[in-house]
Design a protein around this motif. Structure first.
Motif, mmCIF file in Angstrom:
data_model
loop_
_atom_site.group_PDB
_atom_site.id
_atom_site.type_symbol
_atom_site.label_atom_id
_atom_site.label_comp_id
_atom_site.label_asym_id
_atom_site.label_seq_id
_atom_site.Cartn_x
_atom_site.Cartn_y
_atom_site.Cartn_z
ATOM 1 N N MET A 198 -45.569 35.927 16.445
ATOM 2 C CA MET A 198 -46.217 36.353 17.710
ATOM 3 C C MET A 198 -47.906 37.078 17.374
ATOM 4 S SD MET A 198 -46.076 36.709 20.702
ATOM 5 C CE MET A 198 -47.289 38.111 21.769
ATOM 6 N N GLN A 199 -47.653 37.462 16.181
ATOM 7 C CA GLN A 199 -48.990 37.553 15.245
ATOM 8 C C GLN A 199 -50.006 36.634 15.981
ATOM 9 O OE1 GLN A 199 -47.923 39.502 11.325
ATOM 10 N NE2 GLN A 199 -46.080 39.708 11.999
ATOM 11 N N VAL A 200 -49.469 36.027 15.312
ATOM 12 C CA VAL A 200 -50.903 34.811 15.500
ATOM 13 C C VAL A 200 -51.313 34.509 16.921
ATOM 14 C CG1 VAL A 200 -51.581 32.909 15.385
ATOM 15 C CG2 VAL A 200 -49.734 33.455 14.145
ATOM 16 N N LYS A 201 -50.043 34.752 18.350
ATOM 17 C CA LYS A 201 -50.969 35.002 19.744
ATOM 18 C C LYS A 201 -51.763 36.668 20.019
ATOM 19 C CE LYS A 201 -47.378 31.893 20.943
ATOM 20 N NZ LYS A 201 -46.463 31.571 21.269
ATOM 21 N N LEU A 202 -50.956 37.332 19.422
ATOM 22 C CA LEU A 202 -51.468 38.499 19.401
ATOM 23 C C LEU A 202 -53.305 38.636 18.650
ATOM 24 C CD1 LEU A 202 -51.674 41.827 20.770
ATOM 25 C CD2 LEU A 202 -50.185 41.910 17.658
ATOM 26 N N LEU A 203 -53.668 37.699 17.635
ATOM 27 C CA LEU A 203 -54.279 38.075 17.125
ATOM 28 C C LEU A 203 -55.884 37.599 17.944
ATOM 29 C CD1 LEU A 203 -55.857 38.383 14.512
ATOM 30 C CD2 LEU A 203 -55.544 35.865 13.694
ATOM 31 N N ASP B 68 -55.353 38.862 8.106
ATOM 32 C CA ASP B 68 -55.869 38.954 9.555
ATOM 33 C C ASP B 68 -55.676 40.151 10.472
ATOM 34 O OD1 ASP B 68 -54.215 37.251 10.782
ATOM 35 O OD2 ASP B 68 -55.842 35.222 10.758
ATOM 36 N N LEU B 69 -54.554 40.046 10.998
ATOM 37 C CA LEU B 69 -54.143 40.666 12.410
ATOM 38 C C LEU B 69 -54.427 42.362 11.517
ATOM 39 C CD1 LEU B 69 -52.942 41.432 15.222
ATOM 40 C CD2 LEU B 69 -51.375 40.640 14.905
#
Length: 470
Positions: A250-255, A298-299
């Motif tokens: 989910m962190q990837v999608k939020l970023l 990165d996030l």
């Protein structure tokens, strides 16, 4: 004489982009001046007041970052936004830290430009919904006249005008969400939605649907179109509480959503722009989570542009009388309870590992045991081993649950000397055993105990049950 249109200064050495920006802003009903260099921009700033400055980061005679610092220092009521090259996330973060209101990436998407401009004009005009800033407002939502709380209110007053992401750090129960709500309430977005999301309470399988929404028929059970948290907070503020609990997928999608300022609903074929101010909060050390590989670097840099630390209650003991009075007034209404002699002194000698939330729980419980509306020291039932002078060190580890239970257990046939402590020790022992049995998987532990994840999390905070260091 008619009302003059808001005036915007565009600073860019690319003639084609400058013309595109000018045409778009004129169509929005704005007056536009343009400059191709830092020197030209300085001359125009000295002659005219502007409601917004929009500058490229690289100019023939200097950097847009110079203008950002000058405008932030000299023209405090003028928001300045930067145009960054595609993929230059680091430049955007540097500009935000230097005082930029917001940023937009090349190639410039006109719908995002319009959202940015409208947000900036709200900042300049100080939207009617925004409360006036008073850093000495000791009776406001962030109560207390201590130096650390005055500093916190002053910092919030400065941060409220920006669009820069804010990362709020603080121990559980210290008031991180209250600080986030105060930032929103003092901002030009005050009249728009404030959406608080507990990232640790959403099942992983539902996260994408909850954050971004879905189209009718996207999956079994999707009977209608539904907006996600980003759409619900559009124009306002989105608080990502306990952001460290987000799974990596989910962190990837939020970023991507943060970078692109767009979200795609599940089942949709196109993305839609969103205009939200992001605030994150956690009691964990995010930098350590990055080192351990549990949180994307990165996030982290995207969310941690500006840090805001909320002090624990033990560092603001002088605020106890005001906090206690306010809590009792809220709990008792017109029939507010009175405090017997020694109660405030007993509270002042307690460490409050659960901070303000624990103070609320203690007073609510004491109110239930109080006779004739007067709270006595015994009604507080403060945990043993957690009283004494406050210090800067972390609270000592709580005794093992079994030891706590045995130390407060009455002799066979006798009644416990302190019923709340006795019951808390038993409850703590059961929860610790369930967590140990599931290797500290809180979801499985909650299922074992037949309670919800939220109930388990609340009880862990109340009983000061900490996850072991790995």
């Amino acid at each position: 004489m008619g009302v003059r249109s808001p005036r915007v200064l565009v600073v860019d050495d690319e003639a084609d982009l400058r013309e595109l920006l000018e045409l778009t802003l004129v169509k929005m009903g704005l007056d536009v001046d343009s400059a191709a260099t830092v020197a030209e921009a300085r001359a125009l700033l000295a002659r005219h007041p502007y409601q917004l400055v929009l500058t490229d980061m690289r100019l023939p005679d200097g950097l847009g970052l110079e203008l950002v610092r000058e405008v932030a220092a000299t023209y405090k009521n003028t928001p300045i936004a930067v145009v960054t090259a595609f993929g230059s996330a680091d430049n955007a973060v540097v500009a935000l830290k230097a005082g930029a209101f917001d940023y937009i990436a090349k190639p410039v998407a006109l719908d995002q430009l319009r959202l940015l401009v409208r947000s900036a004009l709200r900042v300049h005009d100080a939207a009617p919904g925004a409360r006036a800033v008073d850093v000495d407002d000791v009776d406001g939502p962030l109560k207390g006249g201590s130096a650390v709380m005055a500093a916190l209110r002053a910092q919030i007053a400065r941060l409220a005008r920006s669009m820069a992401p804010i990362a709020i750090h603080g121990e559980s129960g210290s008031g991180k969400e209250l600080a986030a709500r105060e930032i929103h309430a003092r901002s030009p977005r005050a009249g728009q939605p404030f959406i608080a999301v507990n990232c640790g309470a959403i099942p992983e399988a539902l996260m994408e649907a909850e954050f971004f929404g879905y189209r009718k028929g996207a999956f079994t059970g999707a009977a209608d179109d539904r907006d996600g948290f980003f759409q619900a907070a559009s124009g306002g503020t989105l608080l990502l509480d306990e952001v460290a609990d987000l799974p990596l997928a989910m962190q990837v999608k939020l970023l991507r959503a943060i970078q692109e300022r767009r979200v795609r609903k599940i089942g949709a074929t196109s993305e839609e722009p969103v205009d939200v101010r992001l605030i994150s909060a956690t009691h964990k050390n995010l930098a350590r989570c990055v080192e351990q590989g549990a949180f994307r670097q990165d996030l982290f840099y995207r969310l941690n542009v500006i840090e805001l630390a909320v002090p624990p209650l033990r560092e603001r003991q002088g605020d106890l009388p005001a906090l206690t009075d306010a809590i009792l007034e809220r709990l008792g209404g017109p029939h507010k309870a009175a405090l017997a002699p020694g109660v405030l002194e007993a509270l002042a000698g307690y460490r409050f590992p659960g901070n303000v939330r624990e103070l609320e729980n203690i007073l609510e419980r004491a109110l239930a045991f109080a006779n004739d509306g007067v709270i006595e020291v015994a009604d507080l039932a403060l945990k043993s081993g957690l009283s004494g002078p406050a210090s800067d060190d972390a609270a000592p580890a709580a005794p093992s649950s079994a030891a706590a239970a045995s130390s407060s257990s009455p002799a066979p046939g006798a009644l416990p000397a302190n019923l709340p402590d006795y019951l808390s020790a038993i409850e703590r022992d059961i929860i610790v055993r369930a967590l140990a049995q599931t290797q500290f998987n809180r979801t499985q532990a909650a299922q074992l105990l037949g309670i919800s994840f939220r109930q388990l999390r609340y009880q862990m905070q109340k009983l000061n049950i900490q996850e072991p260091e790995t």
